[in-house]
Design a protein around this motif. Structure first.
Motif, PDB file in Angstrom:
ATOM      1  N   MET A   1      12.165  17.597  -5.997  1.00 58.70           N
ATOM      2  CA  MET A   1      12.081  16.173  -5.764  1.00 58.70           C
ATOM      3  C   MET A   1      13.142  15.434  -6.685  1.00 58.70           C
ATOM      4  N   GLN A   2      13.880  14.475  -5.839  1.00 59.61           N
ATOM      5  CA  GLN A   2      14.860  13.738  -6.541  1.00 59.61           C
ATOM      6  C   GLN A   2      14.406  12.623  -7.160  1.00 59.61           C
ATOM      7  N   LEU A   3      15.146  12.138  -8.424  1.00 60.96           N
ATOM      8  CA  LEU A   3      14.544  11.252  -9.339  1.00 60.96           C
ATOM      9  C   LEU A   3      15.114   9.993  -8.571  1.00 60.96           C
ATOM     10  N   VAL A   4      14.449   8.939  -8.847  1.00 59.77           N
ATOM     11  CA  VAL A   4      14.908   7.477  -8.314  1.00 59.77           C
ATOM     12  C   VAL A   4      14.723   6.548  -9.530  1.00 59.77           C
ATOM     13  N   LEU A   5      15.765   5.775  -9.432  1.00 57.34           N
ATOM     14  CA  LEU A   5      15.900   4.491 -10.577  1.00 57.34           C
ATOM     15  C   LEU A   5      15.148   3.353  -9.977  1.00 57.34           C
ATOM     16  N   LEU A   6      14.170   3.013 -10.918  1.00 57.87           N
ATOM     17  CA  LEU A   6      13.431   1.683 -10.425  1.00 57.87           C
ATOM     18  C   LEU A   6      13.332   0.757 -11.605  1.00 57.87           C
ATOM     19  N   PRO A   7      13.375  -0.606 -11.524  1.00 59.23           N
ATOM     20  CA  PRO A   7      13.062  -1.400 -12.352  1.00 59.23           C
ATOM     21  C   PRO A   7      11.535  -1.569 -12.983  1.00 59.23           C
ATOM     22  N   VAL A   8      11.502  -1.880 -14.155  1.00 62.66           N
ATOM     23  CA  VAL A   8      10.077  -1.747 -14.861  1.00 62.66           C
ATOM     24  C   VAL A   8       9.953  -2.979 -15.612  1.00 62.66           C
ATOM     25  N   LEU A   9       8.745  -3.759 -15.334  1.00 61.46           N
ATOM     26  CA  LEU A   9       8.355  -4.774 -16.271  1.00 61.46           C
ATOM     27  C   LEU A   9       7.896  -4.197 -17.744  1.00 61.46           C
ATOM     28  N   VAL A  10       8.593  -4.861 -18.732  1.00 59.83           N
ATOM     29  CA  VAL A  10       8.165  -4.427 -19.936  1.00 59.83           C
ATOM     30  C   VAL A  10       7.827  -5.752 -21.126  1.00 59.83           C
ATOM     31  N   PRO A  11       7.034  -5.624 -21.989  1.00 64.92           N
ATOM     32  CA  PRO A  11       7.137  -6.883 -23.056  1.00 64.92           C
ATOM     33  C   PRO A  11       8.406  -6.778 -23.900  1.00 64.92           C
ATOM     34  N   LEU A  12       8.927  -7.810 -24.253  1.00 66.24           N
ATOM     35  CA  LEU A  12      10.119  -8.071 -25.144  1.00 66.24           C
ATOM     36  C   LEU A  12       9.669  -8.259 -26.516  1.00 66.24           C
ATOM     37  N   ARG A  13       8.610  -7.266 -27.034  1.00 67.25           N
ATOM     38  CA  ARG A  13       8.356  -7.365 -28.457  1.00 67.25           C
ATOM     39  C   ARG A  13       9.445  -6.495 -29.082  1.00 67.25           C
ATOM     40  N   GLU A  14       9.835  -7.012 -30.279  1.00 63.46           N
ATOM     41  CA  GLU A  14      10.631  -6.084 -31.325  1.00 63.46           C
ATOM     42  C   GLU A  14      11.628  -5.346 -30.406  1.00 63.46           C
ATOM     43  N   VAL A  15      12.456  -5.972 -29.790  1.00 67.58           N
ATOM     44  CA  VAL A  15      13.508  -5.289 -29.170  1.00 67.58           C
ATOM     45  C   VAL A  15      14.801  -5.235 -29.971  1.00 67.58           C
ATOM     46  N   GLN A  16      15.323  -4.209 -30.105  1.00 68.73           N
ATOM     47  CA  GLN A  16      16.695  -3.840 -31.061  1.00 68.73           C
ATOM     48  C   GLN A  16      17.699  -3.945 -29.965  1.00 68.73           C
ATOM     49  N   ARG A  17      18.269  -5.044 -29.651  1.00 68.08           N
ATOM     50  CA  ARG A  17      19.339  -5.104 -28.736  1.00 68.08           C
ATOM     51  C   ARG A  17      20.807  -4.388 -29.249  1.00 68.08           C
ATOM     52  N   ASP A  18      20.982  -4.185 -30.510  1.00 64.06           N
ATOM     53  CA  ASP A  18      22.242  -3.658 -30.933  1.00 64.06           C
ATOM     54  C   ASP A  18      22.201  -2.315 -31.372  1.00 64.06           C
ATOM     55  N   ASP A  19      21.140  -1.429 -30.888  1.00 61.10           N
ATOM     56  CA  ASP A  19      20.900  -0.041 -31.181  1.00 61.10           C
ATOM     57  C   ASP A  19      21.476   0.611 -29.910  1.00 61.10           C
ATOM     58  N   VAL A  20      22.439   1.402 -29.847  1.00 59.25           N
ATOM     59  CA  VAL A  20      22.603   2.190 -28.642  1.00 59.25           C
ATOM     60  C   VAL A  20      21.582   3.081 -27.942  1.00 59.25           C
ATOM     61  N   HIS A  21      20.622   3.334 -28.777  1.00 60.71           N
ATOM     62  CA  HIS A  21      19.442   4.229 -28.350  1.00 60.71           C
ATOM     63  C   HIS A  21      18.395   3.444 -27.758  1.00 60.71           C
ATOM     64  N   ALA A  22      18.356   1.967 -27.718  1.00 58.86           N
ATOM     65  CA  ALA A  22      17.611   1.092 -27.205  1.00 58.86           C
ATOM     66  C   ALA A  22      17.689   0.881 -25.863  1.00 58.86           C
ATOM     67  N   PRO A  23      16.488   0.686 -25.480  1.00 58.49           N
ATOM     68  CA  PRO A  23      16.746   0.290 -23.842  1.00 58.49           C
ATOM     69  C   PRO A  23      17.494  -0.821 -23.132  1.00 58.49           C
ATOM     70  N   VAL A  24      17.966  -0.639 -22.058  1.00 59.92           N
ATOM     71  CA  VAL A  24      18.833  -1.595 -21.267  1.00 59.92           C
ATOM     72  C   VAL A  24      17.591  -2.762 -21.225  1.00 59.92           C
ATOM     73  N   LEU A  25      17.569  -3.862 -21.400  1.00 59.16           N
ATOM     74  CA  LEU A  25      16.562  -4.716 -20.951  1.00 59.16           C
ATOM     75  C   LEU A  25      17.289  -6.151 -20.378  1.00 59.16           C
ATOM     76  N   ASP A  26      16.659  -6.587 -19.461  1.00 59.99           N
ATOM     77  CA  ASP A  26      17.060  -7.873 -19.044  1.00 59.99           C
ATOM     78  C   ASP A  26      16.002  -8.733 -19.237  1.00 59.99           C
ATOM     79  N   ASP A  27      16.162 -10.204 -19.560  1.00 58.23           N
ATOM     80  CA  ASP A  27      14.957 -11.045 -19.717  1.00 58.23           C
ATOM     81  C   ASP A  27      14.357 -11.313 -18.356  1.00 58.23           C
ATOM     82  N   PHE A  28      13.255 -11.367 -18.039  1.00 57.53           N
ATOM     83  CA  PHE A  28      12.554 -11.708 -17.096  1.00 57.53           C
ATOM     84  C   PHE A  28      12.090 -13.366 -17.048  1.00 57.53           C
ATOM     85  N   MET A  29      10.758 -13.209 -17.897  1.00 56.40           N
ATOM     86  CA  MET A  29      10.311 -14.730 -18.187  1.00 56.40           C
ATOM     87  C   MET A  29       8.966 -14.417 -18.987  1.00 56.40           C
ATOM     88  N   GLY A  30       8.515 -15.355 -19.809  1.00 52.83           N
ATOM     89  CA  GLY A  30       7.204 -15.370 -20.361  1.00 52.83           C
ATOM     90  C   GLY A  30       7.079 -14.244 -21.332  1.00 52.83           C
TER      91      GLY A  30
END
Length: 192
Positions: A1-30
């Protein structure tokens, strides 16, 4: 089975945006963001900044590919229930469907008023209409139950409304019944 890339909603709690091992996150809302996950199963591990560097993939391309893959998989969405509230099912990441524009255009006609959703957890989306008091009550109860049960991937207690193709926080402004204003000249009981 081939892997597929999908977007996933996540809470934006305690996100470390300057860490290279942190997930790539885009703001959504609320307080919610959009992460990206390969699967199935989806959401087990989010794409990190290090992954993007290793794949030599620009962030814009990541977004585009995930959005394209989501649209291509919309035929696997299941809608359960009957009005006043519907439940959506989608590969354990039903909340991701908030990002699927074509889906909501079709559902808008099936509810009274504007689309209102509860997304208490990654795998739970409950849909009703803004003009359906029983539906709104049912969505609120479902959100409360999910939070009480403590799902592993909790998202939001807030309801969202879709206006002009955009999700916003739902403010259920109910008109309070008018209160009788006493006239200045009216007698106050017990006082002469």
């Amino acid at each position: 089975m081939q892997l597929v890339l999908l977007p996933v909603l996540v809470p934006l709690r305690e996100v470390q945006r300057d860490d290279v091992h942190a997930p790539v996150l885009d703001d959504f809302m609320g307080g919610l963001g959009v992460g990206y996950s390969y699967g199935p199963p989806f959401g087990q591990r989010l794409v990190t900044w290090a992954d993007l560097q290793r794949m030599e993939m620009p962030r814009r391309m990541l977004r585009r590919q995930a959005a394209h893959n989501l649209d291509a998989r919309l035929d696997s969405v299941a809608v359960h229930g009957q009005p006043p509230a519907l439940i959506l099912n989608f590969d354990g990441i039903a909340s991701t469907l908030l990002l699927a524009e074509p889906l909501w255009a079709g559902l808008e006609r099936s509810v009274p008023g504007e689309l209102v959703v509860g997304v208490p957890a990654r795998d739970v989306v409950i849909v009703t209409g803004s003009h359906s008091p029983p539906g709104l009550a049912k969505v609120r109860r479902a959100v409360d139950r999910v939070f009480f049960a403590g799902d592993r991937h909790l998202l939001s207690r807030k309801l969202l409304v879709r206006r002009r193709g955009i999700w916003e926080l739902f403010a259920d402004v109910r008109q309070a019944p008018p209160t009788r204003q006493a006239s200045i000249d009216a007698a106050i009981p017990g006082y002469a």
